[in-house]
Design a protein around this motif. Structure first.
Motif, short mmCIF file in Angstrom:
data_model
loop_
_atom_site.label_atom_id
_atom_site.label_comp_id
_atom_site.label_asym_id
_atom_site.label_seq_id
_atom_site.Cartn_x
_atom_site.Cartn_y
_atom_site.Cartn_z
N ARG A 301 56.70 86.64 71.10
CA ARG A 301 55.76 85.55 70.82
C ARG A 301 56.47 84.36 70.18
NH1 ARG A 301 52.52 90.14 69.42
NH2 ARG A 301 50.70 90.32 70.80
N LYS A 302 57.41 84.65 69.28
CA LYS A 302 58.14 83.57 68.60
C LYS A 302 58.96 82.75 69.59
CE LYS A 302 61.42 82.76 64.81
NZ LYS A 302 62.23 83.40 63.75
N VAL A 303 59.70 83.42 70.47
CA VAL A 303 60.53 82.71 71.46
C VAL A 303 59.63 81.97 72.46
CG1 VAL A 303 62.20 82.98 73.32
CG2 VAL A 303 62.46 84.30 71.22
N PHE A 304 58.55 82.62 72.90
CA PHE A 304 57.64 81.99 73.86
C PHE A 304 57.08 80.69 73.30
CE2 PHE A 304 53.86 81.19 76.29
CZ PHE A 304 54.14 81.67 77.56
N GLN A 305 56.62 80.73 72.05
CA GLN A 305 56.05 79.53 71.44
C GLN A 305 57.10 78.46 71.19
OE1 GLN A 305 53.54 80.26 68.06
NE2 GLN A 305 52.69 78.21 68.10
N LYS A 306 58.31 78.87 70.84
CA LYS A 306 59.38 77.90 70.62
C LYS A 306 59.69 77.12 71.90
CE LYS A 306 64.27 77.57 69.34
NZ LYS A 306 65.49 78.34 68.97
N ILE A 307 59.69 77.82 73.03
CA ILE A 307 60.07 77.19 74.30
C ILE A 307 58.92 76.43 74.93
CG2 ILE A 307 60.76 77.71 76.69
CD1 ILE A 307 62.58 79.90 75.56
N THR A 308 57.71 76.97 74.86
CA THR A 308 56.58 76.34 75.56
C THR A 308 55.70 75.48 74.66
OG1 THR A 308 55.01 78.15 75.17
CG2 THR A 308 56.47 78.34 77.09
N GLY A 309 55.79 75.68 73.35
CA GLY A 309 54.91 74.96 72.44
C GLY A 309 53.54 75.59 72.32
N LEU A 310 53.31 76.72 73.02
CA LEU A 310 52.03 77.42 72.98
C LEU A 310 52.27 78.91 72.74
CD1 LEU A 310 50.38 75.88 76.19
CD2 LEU A 310 49.92 75.19 73.83
N THR A 311 51.30 79.58 72.16
CA THR A 311 51.38 81.03 72.07
C THR A 311 51.13 81.60 73.47
OG1 THR A 311 49.01 81.36 71.66
CG2 THR A 311 50.42 80.94 69.73
N PRO A 312 51.51 82.87 73.73
CA PRO A 312 51.22 83.46 75.03
C PRO A 312 49.73 83.39 75.40
CG PRO A 312 52.81 84.82 73.88
CD PRO A 312 52.36 83.76 72.90
N LEU A 313 48.86 83.65 74.43
CA LEU A 313 47.42 83.60 74.70
C LEU A 313 46.97 82.18 75.05
CD1 LEU A 313 44.66 84.95 74.81
CD2 LEU A 313 44.45 84.60 72.34
N GLU A 314 47.46 81.19 74.28
CA GLU A 314 47.11 79.80 74.57
C GLU A 314 47.60 79.38 75.95
OE1 GLU A 314 47.21 77.96 70.01
OE2 GLU A 314 49.04 78.04 71.22
#
Length: 326
Positions: A301-314
């Motif tokens: 979740r941390k890496v996903f949000q860092k790269i996309t600017g969104l949480t996986p759910l968002e």
């Protein structure tokens, strides 16, 4: 009144030119409706009496030519179209004019890939700048002395503004409206044009394509191995061994040619795969995490949000095609 000078350029995106005009003229309209005086004096400045922006069927007729121009408060550079080097060359007479305007007190704003022309003026050498996420590598190659803000929607430094990709230029226009006409007017305008006024990142729109525009066959081989085996337990040592390089040499060459460390590249490939799964399936976060090779949900979740600017759910809620079709 603030004098807004919008450049009518050859090889430029005419829709963005019209959009900038429309933005500031709409502010004037709202002010007049409120019984106030217009705030902006908007002019289209060109090199010639008729300009071909490069779109079939469109011609621009500037109301001011640069030899007859006056001091502006804000210069707006539209996005370039086609080959950037050719576009810069076609409009090169604007370059000293923009520098002179800035040195005399004007602020300067570039919209999307208009950042290439802004950089050609020399005004942002050593400064920060935003541009379309899809052209960051090309921008860095052409203007290595400029500090590109990867993923940023709006960047401001020393009276110079730049914006991220495509329609993100509207966020810069709203930023300028807020500065010149106040927050209340910017909010009104954002509602009128249905624009998210405080969007700060273009990361969720970014598509990682891998930086393969280089001739190093061993690094290209490593990139291909990563992209085919990202869900497996890849290590730097294993990759270096497979392409017959020492670890230190491998890491140095990889970073120089791709702009990412080996581990950063692996992460970006994993997250790009995760994005595609979230967009087109109903798999939950843990299922996606395992499929792309993560075992730690918190780290994923941390890496996903860092790269996309969104949480996986968002990200799923924003882009999932399956749920929208249901």
């Amino acid at each position: 009144m603030k004098k807004i000078l919008i450049l009518a350029m050859e090889q430029s995106v005419v829709q963005a030119i019209a959009g900038a005009q429309y933005c500031f003229q709409t502010v004037n309209f709202f002010l007049q409706q409120q019984g106030q005086s217009p705030l902006f004096e908007v002019h289209l400045v060109g090199l010639y009496e008729e300009v071909n922006p490069g779109f079939p069927g469109f011609r621009l007729q500037p109301d001011v030519l640069i030899e007859n121009s006056f001091q502006g408060d804000l210069i707006i550079i539209p996005p370039l179209l086609g080959d950037f080097s050719e576009a810069i060359s076609s409009n090169s007479k604007f370059l000293p004019w923009i520098r002179a305007q800035y040195e005399s007190g004007a602020e300067v704003a570039s919209l999307c890939v208009g950042a290439f022309f802004l950089a050609a003026t020399g005004l942002i050498e050593g400064k920060h700048c935003s541009t379309h996420w899809g052209f960051v590598d090309q921008f860095k190659s052409m203007f290595p002395g400029v500090k590109v803000q990867d993923g940023s929607i709006v960047t401001e430094e020393s009276g110079i503004y730049s914006s991220g990709g495509a329609n993100s230029y509207w966020n810069l226009l709203l930023h300028l409206v807020e500065k010149y006409a106040g927050r209340e007017m910017a909010i009104l305008l954002s509602k009128y044009f249905a624009i998210d006024i405080d969007r700060e990142s273009q990361a969720s729109f970014s598509i990682f394509k891998g930086q393969k525009d280089h001739p190093d066959k061993q690094i290209l081989q490593a990139q291909e191995i990563i992209e085919k085996n990202f869900a497996k337990g890849l290590t730097v040592d294993l990759l270096a061994e497979q392409v017959h390089l020492g670890r230190r040499s491998f890491e140095r060459r990889f970073k120089k040619l791709t702009g990412n460390s080996v581990l950063e590249y692996v992460q970006r490939v994993k997250i790009e795969a995760a994005k595609r799964i979230f967009e087109s399936s109903i798999k939950n976060c843990n299922e996606v995490m395992w499929e792309v090779g993560y075992t730690d949900a918190k780290a994923f979740r941390k890496v996903f949000q860092k790269i996309t600017g969104l949480t996986p759910l968002e990200y799923r809620m924003k882009y999932n095609k399956v749920s929208k079709a249901a």
